[in-house]
Scaffold this active site. Structure first.
Site, PDB file in Angstrom:
ATOM      1  N   GLY A 188       0.837  -1.213   0.000  1.00 31.10           N
ATOM      2  CA  GLY A 188       0.000   0.000   0.000  1.00 31.10           C
ATOM      3  C   GLY A 188       0.866   1.255   0.000  1.00 31.10           C
TER       4      GLY A 188
ATOM      5  N   SER B 196      -3.869   7.061  13.932  1.00 28.35           N
ATOM      6  CA  SER B 196      -4.209   8.272  13.189  1.00 28.35           C
ATOM      7  C   SER B 196      -4.529   9.414  14.141  1.00 28.35           C
ATOM      8  CB  SER B 196      -5.438   7.972  12.328  1.00 28.35           C
ATOM      9  OG  SER B 196      -5.991   9.161  11.815  1.00 28.35           O
TER      10      SER B 196
ATOM     11  N   TYR C  34     -14.419   3.644  11.158  1.00 25.73           N
ATOM     12  CA  TYR C  34     -12.985   3.626  10.828  1.00 25.73           C
ATOM     13  C   TYR C  34     -12.171   4.194  11.992  1.00 25.73           C
ATOM     14  CZ  TYR C  34      -8.599   5.684   9.411  1.00 25.73           C
ATOM     15  OH  TYR C  34      -7.286   6.084   9.412  1.00 25.73           O
TER      16      TYR C  34
ATOM     17  N   LYS D 241      -9.271   2.491  15.008  1.00 25.54           N
ATOM     18  CA  LYS D 241      -7.933   2.943  15.420  1.00 25.54           C
ATOM     19  C   LYS D 241      -7.876   3.057  16.950  1.00 25.54           C
ATOM     20  CE  LYS D 241      -6.172   2.953  11.375  1.00 25.54           C
ATOM     21  NZ  LYS D 241      -5.222   1.885  11.023  1.00 25.54           N
TER      22      LYS D 241
ATOM     23  N   ASN E  77      -1.485  13.955   8.002  1.00 29.02           N
ATOM     24  CA  ASN E  77      -1.927  13.659   6.625  1.00 29.02           C
ATOM     25  C   ASN E  77      -0.756  13.292   5.709  1.00 29.02           C
ATOM     26  OD1 ASN E  77      -4.136  15.180   7.934  1.00 29.02           O
ATOM     27  ND2 ASN E  77      -5.078  15.027   5.907  1.00 29.02           N
TER      28      ASN E  77
HETATM   29  C1  UD1 Z   1      -9.145  11.660   6.147  1.00 27.45           C
HETATM   30  C2  UD1 Z   1     -10.013  11.087   7.201  1.00 27.45           C
HETATM   31  C3  UD1 Z   1      -9.152  10.574   8.320  1.00 27.45           C
HETATM   32  C4  UD1 Z   1      -8.242   9.474   7.790  1.00 27.45           C
HETATM   33  C5  UD1 Z   1      -7.477   9.976   6.591  1.00 27.45           C
HETATM   34  C6  UD1 Z   1      -6.892   8.760   5.920  1.00 27.45           C
HETATM   35  C7  UD1 Z   1     -12.153  12.261   7.087  1.00 27.45           C
HETATM   36  C8  UD1 Z   1     -13.021  13.257   7.753  1.00 27.45           C
HETATM   37  N1  UD1 Z   1     -10.955  12.076   7.663  1.00 27.45           N
HETATM   38  O1  UD1 Z   1      -8.411  12.756   6.723  1.00 27.45           O
HETATM   39  O2  UD1 Z   1      -9.913  10.055   9.359  1.00 27.45           O
HETATM   40  O3  UD1 Z   1      -7.342   9.062   8.776  1.00 27.45           O
HETATM   41  O4  UD1 Z   1      -8.315  10.641   5.651  1.00 27.45           O
HETATM   42  O5  UD1 Z   1      -6.299   9.067   4.733  1.00 27.45           O
HETATM   43  O6  UD1 Z   1     -12.503  11.680   6.091  1.00 27.45           O
HETATM   44  N2  UD1 Z   1     -10.647  18.171   0.768  1.00 27.45           N
HETATM   45  C9  UD1 Z   1     -11.252  18.958  -0.194  1.00 27.45           C
HETATM   46  N3  UD1 Z   1     -11.603  18.374  -1.385  1.00 27.45           N
HETATM   47  C10 UD1 Z   1     -11.378  17.039  -1.638  1.00 27.45           C
HETATM   48  C11 UD1 Z   1     -10.760  16.246  -0.645  1.00 27.45           C
HETATM   49  C12 UD1 Z   1     -10.410  16.852   0.556  1.00 27.45           C
HETATM   50  O7  UD1 Z   1     -11.475  20.149  -0.002  1.00 27.45           O
HETATM   51  O8  UD1 Z   1     -11.746  16.574  -2.737  1.00 27.45           O
HETATM   52  C13 UD1 Z   1     -10.247  18.800   2.040  1.00 27.45           C
HETATM   53  C14 UD1 Z   1     -10.933  18.198   3.251  1.00 27.45           C
HETATM   54  O9  UD1 Z   1     -12.134  18.856   3.526  1.00 27.45           O
HETATM   55  C15 UD1 Z   1      -9.855  18.429   4.330  1.00 27.45           C
HETATM   56  C16 UD1 Z   1      -8.526  18.356   3.567  1.00 27.45           C
HETATM   57  O10 UD1 Z   1      -8.863  18.567   2.201  1.00 27.45           O
HETATM   58  O11 UD1 Z   1      -9.990  19.708   4.844  1.00 27.45           O
HETATM   59  C17 UD1 Z   1      -7.832  17.024   3.716  1.00 27.45           C
HETATM   60  O12 UD1 Z   1      -8.755  15.990   3.408  1.00 27.45           O
HETATM   61  P1  UD1 Z   1      -8.331  14.453   3.315  1.00 27.45           P
HETATM   62  O13 UD1 Z   1      -7.145  14.311   2.428  1.00 27.45           O
HETATM   63  O14 UD1 Z   1      -9.549  13.675   2.983  1.00 27.45           O
HETATM   64  O15 UD1 Z   1      -7.810  14.115   4.777  1.00 27.45           O
HETATM   65  P2  UD1 Z   1      -8.570  14.206   6.180  1.00 27.45           P
HETATM   66  O16 UD1 Z   1      -9.981  14.534   6.022  1.00 27.45           O
HETATM   67  O17 UD1 Z   1      -7.762  15.121   7.030  1.00 27.45           O
END
Ligand code: UD1
Length: 338
Positions: free
Chosen positions: A10, A125, A150, A154, A179
């Site tokens: 992965g 996480s 999920y 953890k 992240n």
């Molecule tokens: C997410 C999960 C987290 C998990 C991690 C695993 C949620 C709420 N959290 O973290 O529990 O451990 O992934 O990889 O799902 N964003 C956009 N547009 C997009 C995608 C994301 O604006 O198309 C924003 C989100 O709102 C956030 C940021 O980008 O503010 C990061 O998002 P993401 O990469 O999904 O990570 P997390 O949400 O922090």
């Protein structure tokens, strides 16, 4: 000594296998290929000159786990990545998450506890902190009720490990990731999401390469400087190296407790708009994006206090967000042949 890396094909697992092999560790990978490809073995070999041993095993099959430990009796260290990680899917299908993320952990620990002394590194996480009250987030911040099955796996996983450590020779480090983004600078391995990416950076690179039409920015009315959510984006190579450091700490008996916890982040928060701007600057690509409504379950901000990781673990993130975005872009272009 041989190290088992579960989920080793992965995203984070494959980068960790590379860093382990660079440090001279002998690695065997278990992966069920549910969210990865066997081709990743070649990517690892291209970087390190060595293909790790590989067993395609579904860790929910208890007998298969037992058989593995019979065959590889010299495995006394495990870095356990194998798990499902899509928040939304876990809400739809909680039992899949409890079976895959908890069942597998139990079977691995049942085998590991048969050894007089052993080492276990767990992928946890920052989601365990929920919306923490204070930034940056230290390891002492209270654990909040999980917002999804999920996230709950953890938290439960951490508790299981603590209970087992009390009655066994298992020494463990729980690593709470912020992240993870980016790819190995060689672009021989990287993140390969199945279907539509849920995470920000793969969605950005897929939009820039033309697979997705537009990135949706989930909300710009949060109480942050530019209104978009703030996260701590850590380069996956730095994250991978932290696993090697953690393993060496356990093997060298430098751990102060049977179970230790470290946050793994850069200590710096970046907003979604800052990530987009950095991507455009670093790659010269214009990104098509629009602001849409908030995504359910998103926390406003989360970034790590890295003091404990820096001073106790002796690890520090060295690569920048720019490095991470440049490498993610190089990887995306390589995968798409562009
Ligand atoms: C997410 C999960 C987290 C998990 C991690 C695993 C949620 C709420 N959290 O973290 O529990 O451990 O992934 O990889 O799902 N964003 C956009 N547009 C997009 C995608 C994301 O604006 O198309 C924003 C989100 O709102 C956030 C940021 O980008 O503010 C990061 O998002 P993401 O990469 O999904 O990570 P997390 O949400 O922090």
């Amino acid at each position: 000594m041989k190290i088992l890396v579960t989920g080793g094909l992965g995203f984070i697992g494959s980068h960790t296998v590379v860093e382990l092999q660079k440090e001279g560790f002998d690695v065997v990978v278990i992966d069920d290929l549910s969210n990865s490809s066997v081709d990743v073995l070649e990517g690892i070999e291209a970087i390190t000159g060595k293909k790790p041993e590989f067993e395609q095993i579904d860790l929910r099959e208890k007998q298969a786990v037992k058989d593995f430990f019979k065959k590889y009796a010299d495995v006394t260290g495990i870095i356990h990545f194998a798990a499902s990680k899509a928040v939304g899917e876990s809400v739809e299908n909680p039992l899949l998450y409890y079976e895959n993320n908890i069942g597998s952990l139990v079977y691995l620990l049942q085998e590991l506890q048969k050894k007089a002394e052993s080492y276990f590194i767990f992928s946890s996480s920052c989601t365990v902190y929920g919306q923490a009250e204070k930034m940056p987030i230290t390891e002492e911040a209270p654990i909040q009720a999980a917002m999804s099955p999920y996230g709950n796996t953890k938290q439960i996983g951490e508790e299981i490990i603590r209970d087992v450590a009390k009655v066994s020779g298992i020494n463990s480090i729980l690593l709470r990731y912020f992240n993870p983004v980016g790819a190995d600078p060689s672009a021989n391995i990287g993140e390969l999401p199945l279907g539509v990416p849920l995470n920000l950076v793969p969605f950005i690179t897929q939009t820039a390469i033309g697979i997705r039409e537009q990135l949706s920015v989930f909300g710009n009315d949060y109480p942050t400087p530019d209104g978009t959510c703030v996260r701590d984006y850590i380069h996956v190579v730095d994250l991978a190296k932290a696993h090697v450091t953690a393993l060496q700490r356990l093997i060298g008996k430098n751990n102060l407790e049977k179970v230790e916890v470290f946050n793994l982040g850069t200590g710096k928060g970046n907003s979604v708009i800052e990530v987009i701007n950095a991507f455009e600057r670093v790659t010269g690509q214009k990104l098509n994006y629009k602001i849409v409504g908030r995504r359910a379950g998103d926390v406003i901000e989360a970034y790590a206090d890295t003091t404990k990781a820096n001073n106790v673990l002796g690890w520090k993130a060295e690569l920048s967000l720019d490095d991470a975005l440049a490498s993610a872009w190089k990887w995306e272009r390589k995968v798409r042949g562009k």
